[in-house]
Design a protein around this motif. Structure first.
Motif, PDB file in Angstrom:
ATOM      1  N   ASP A 164       0.839  -1.199   0.000  1.00  0.00           N
ATOM      2  CA  ASP A 164       0.000   0.000   0.000  1.00  0.00           C
ATOM      3  C   ASP A 164       0.873   1.247   0.000  1.00  0.00           C
ATOM      4  O   ASP A 164       0.742   2.104  -0.860  1.00  0.00           O
ATOM      5  CB  ASP A 164      -0.937   0.016   1.203  1.00  0.00           C
ATOM      6  CG  ASP A 164      -1.926   1.167   1.134  1.00  0.00           C
ATOM      7  OD1 ASP A 164      -2.869   1.082   0.321  1.00  0.00           O
ATOM      8  OD2 ASP A 164      -1.745   2.168   1.863  1.00  0.00           O
ATOM      9  N   HIS A 165       1.784   1.350   0.975  1.00  0.00           N
ATOM     10  CA  HIS A 165       2.674   2.512   0.997  1.00  0.00           C
ATOM     11  C   HIS A 165       3.879   2.273   1.895  1.00  0.00           C
ATOM     12  O   HIS A 165       3.879   1.365   2.726  1.00  0.00           O
ATOM     13  CB  HIS A 165       1.923   3.775   1.433  1.00  0.00           C
ATOM     14  CG  HIS A 165       1.470   3.794   2.861  1.00  0.00           C
ATOM     15  ND1 HIS A 165       0.336   3.136   3.314  1.00  0.00           N
ATOM     16  CD2 HIS A 165       1.978   4.414   3.969  1.00  0.00           C
ATOM     17  CE1 HIS A 165       0.169   3.359   4.603  1.00  0.00           C
ATOM     18  NE2 HIS A 165       1.165   4.120   5.028  1.00  0.00           N
ATOM     19  N   THR A 166       4.888   3.101   1.709  1.00  0.00           N
ATOM     20  CA  THR A 166       6.028   3.164   2.612  1.00  0.00           C
ATOM     21  C   THR A 166       5.979   4.499   3.351  1.00  0.00           C
ATOM     22  O   THR A 166       5.339   5.455   2.894  1.00  0.00           O
ATOM     23  CB  THR A 166       7.359   3.055   1.854  1.00  0.00           C
ATOM     24  OG1 THR A 166       7.441   4.109   0.883  1.00  0.00           O
ATOM     25  CG2 THR A 166       7.485   1.718   1.157  1.00  0.00           C
ATOM     26  N   GLY A 173       8.804   2.386   7.853  1.00  0.00           N
ATOM     27  CA  GLY A 173       8.034   1.164   7.715  1.00  0.00           C
ATOM     28  C   GLY A 173       7.267   1.126   6.423  1.00  0.00           C
ATOM     29  O   GLY A 173       7.434   1.964   5.528  1.00  0.00           O
ATOM     30  N   MET A 174       6.388   0.121   6.331  1.00  0.00           N
ATOM     31  CA  MET A 174       5.564  -0.057   5.138  1.00  0.00           C
ATOM     32  C   MET A 174       4.253  -0.700   5.528  1.00  0.00           C
ATOM     33  O   MET A 174       4.138  -1.352   6.576  1.00  0.00           O
ATOM     34  CB  MET A 174       6.310  -0.904   4.106  1.00  0.00           C
ATOM     35  CG  MET A 174       6.484  -2.352   4.496  1.00  0.00           C
ATOM     36  SD  MET A 174       7.729  -3.197   3.509  1.00  0.00           S
ATOM     37  CE  MET A 174       9.172  -2.782   4.459  1.00  0.00           C
ATOM     38  N   ALA A 175       3.265  -0.502   4.673  1.00  0.00           N
ATOM     39  CA  ALA A 175       1.949  -1.092   4.891  1.00  0.00           C
ATOM     40  C   ALA A 175       1.587  -1.957   3.694  1.00  0.00           C
ATOM     41  O   ALA A 175       1.736  -1.526   2.547  1.00  0.00           O
ATOM     42  CB  ALA A 175       0.902   0.000   5.085  1.00  0.00           C
ATOM     43  N   SER A 200       9.448  -4.426  13.764  1.00  0.00           N
ATOM     44  CA  SER A 200       8.564  -4.001  14.839  1.00  0.00           C
ATOM     45  C   SER A 200       7.152  -3.807  14.295  1.00  0.00           C
ATOM     46  O   SER A 200       6.930  -3.826  13.077  1.00  0.00           O
ATOM     47  CB  SER A 200       9.062  -2.677  15.438  1.00  0.00           C
ATOM     48  OG  SER A 200       8.806  -1.605  14.537  1.00  0.00           O
ATOM     49  N   GLU A 201       6.197  -3.601  15.188  1.00  0.00           N
ATOM     50  CA  GLU A 201       4.822  -3.346  14.765  1.00  0.00           C
ATOM     51  C   GLU A 201       4.730  -2.093  13.907  1.00  0.00           C
ATOM     52  O   GLU A 201       3.874  -2.001  13.030  1.00  0.00           O
ATOM     53  CB  GLU A 201       3.912  -3.225  15.988  1.00  0.00           C
ATOM     54  CG  GLU A 201       3.711  -4.539  16.735  1.00  0.00           C
ATOM     55  CD  GLU A 201       2.696  -4.412  17.860  1.00  0.00           C
ATOM     56  OE1 GLU A 201       1.933  -3.432  17.861  1.00  0.00           O
ATOM     57  OE2 GLU A 201       2.678  -5.297  18.728  1.00  0.00           O
ATOM     58  N   ARG A 202       5.602  -1.115  14.182  1.00  0.00           N
ATOM     59  CA  ARG A 202       5.592   0.112  13.385  1.00  0.00           C
ATOM     60  C   ARG A 202       6.146  -0.122  11.977  1.00  0.00           C
ATOM     61  O   ARG A 202       5.728   0.523  11.022  1.00  0.00           O
ATOM     62  CB  ARG A 202       6.425   1.193  14.082  1.00  0.00           C
ATOM     63  CG  ARG A 202       6.541   2.488  13.295  1.00  0.00           C
ATOM     64  CD  ARG A 202       7.399   3.498  14.010  1.00  0.00           C
ATOM     65  NE  ARG A 202       6.720   4.028  15.174  1.00  0.00           N
ATOM     66  CZ  ARG A 202       5.854   5.034  15.134  1.00  0.00           C
ATOM     67  NH1 ARG A 202       5.549   5.601  13.985  1.00  0.00           N
ATOM     68  NH2 ARG A 202       5.285   5.467  16.238  1.00  0.00           N
ATOM     69  N   ASN A 203       7.084  -1.068  11.859  1.00  0.00           N
ATOM     70  CA  ASN A 203       7.735  -1.293  10.572  1.00  0.00           C
ATOM     71  C   ASN A 203       6.832  -1.937   9.534  1.00  0.00           C
ATOM     72  O   ASN A 203       7.069  -1.781   8.328  1.00  0.00           O
ATOM     73  CB  ASN A 203       8.968  -2.199  10.733  1.00  0.00           C
ATOM     74  CG  ASN A 203      10.064  -1.606  11.577  1.00  0.00           C
ATOM     75  OD1 ASN A 203      10.748  -2.332  12.298  1.00  0.00           O
ATOM     76  ND2 ASN A 203      10.273  -0.296  11.509  1.00  0.00           N
TER      77      ASN A 203
END
Length: 285
Positions: free
Chosen positions: A9-11, A83-85, A137-140
């Motif tokens: 989706d995005h970085t 991070g990324m999604a 991590s969860e944020r990454n």
């Protein structure tokens, strides 16, 4: 793809000065959207939209409000890729599928942000799923589903002077890439995970996550100089962008005052000193 995931989706790139980062990425040849702000937080963003994915420039605009940990991250590791999604076609089914696979997703979370358009503000809405990804991590790494995609995508925002079409890969430095292969087979599917020597490649749609150890950095990025001590692992160090017209990208970038390095594989590289902390490469799509 596994778990109703459709690709990237995005970085996210964390920056110390959001307005300065906007100017930098416009100079690099990107069209940058109007500014967005996260409702209830002191953070805001500018986005660089492509056909299926995008880059989010994320910064703090109100020090008195919650930054969701961005202030600490910028202080500890400096600017760069945060991070990324992944994208989900159906977040409810994604969550159920991840639960069945024992991958412990969070509850579905609501996110809204205000997008400041010339004709008036609009409120894009999203559903998020947090993960507990191994090696990150969860944020990454998390999962994002757009409830109002029409609000954040316009044809004029997806055309860039440097001809970028999509995000091709992200390079992540971890302690032991080999140890992560089982988790990412479960998350992204066995056929999408490849281990070559000590490099782990994970395909997500048309984007690839490349996990490497710091011992391999000289091979990937010869001559790269990092300011200060190397940040703690995991460290998202580089992003490769596929361009529709490589000649156009090369002509545009060579006409700027940026230091553009043409590397052995033909890619054009910008150093993290000129991109707010991320090694940025452009390759033919």
């Amino acid at each position: 793809m596994a778990h109703y995931l459709t690709g990237l989706d995005h970085t996210l790139i964390g920056v110390s000065d959001l307005e300065e980062a906007k100017k930098t990425y416009e100079k690099i040849g990107f069209t940058v959207t109007p500014r967005g702000s996260h409702i209830g937080w002191g953070t805001a963003n500018y986005c660089i939209m492509f056909g299926e994915d995008y880059i989010e420039l994320l910064g703090i605009v109100d020090d008195a409000r919650e930054s969701n940990g961005l202030d600490t991250l910028l202080e500890e590791r400096g600017e760069g890729l945060l991070g990324m999604a992944f994208a989900s076609s159906d977040p409810e089914r994604t969550r159920s599928s991840l639960q069945e696979a024992g991958l412990a997703p969070s509850e579905l979370l609501d996110l809204k942000r205000k997008l400041e358009l010339p004709e008036g503000d609009v409120i894009p809405e999203f559903k998020l799923l947090r993960l507990r990804p191994e090696g990150l991590s969860e944020r990454n790494l998390f999962i994002c589903h757009h409830l109002t995609p029409e609000l954040i995508r316009r044809p004029e925002w997806e055309t860039h002077e440097n001809a970028t079409d999509h995000i091709k890969s992200v390079v992540i430095v971890v302690e032991d890439p080999k140890s992560l292969q089982d988790y990412y087979k479960r998350l992204c599917g066995v056929l999408n995970v490849t281990l070559t020597d000590s490099t782990l490649s994970v395909r997500v749609g048309r984007m690839t996550m490349i996990f490497v150890s710091d011992n391999d950095l000289d091979l990937l990025f010869p001559g790269l100089v990092m300011d200060g001590d190397f940040p703690e692992f995991p460290y998202l160090i580089a992003m490769t962008l596929a361009v529709k017209d490589f000649s156009q990208a090369e002509e545009y970038l060579s006409g700027t005052d940026l230091t553009v390095q043409k590397i052995a594989n033909g890619a054009l590289r910008l150093s993290p000193k000129e991109t707010h902390g991320v090694v940025l490469e452009f390759v033919a799509s």
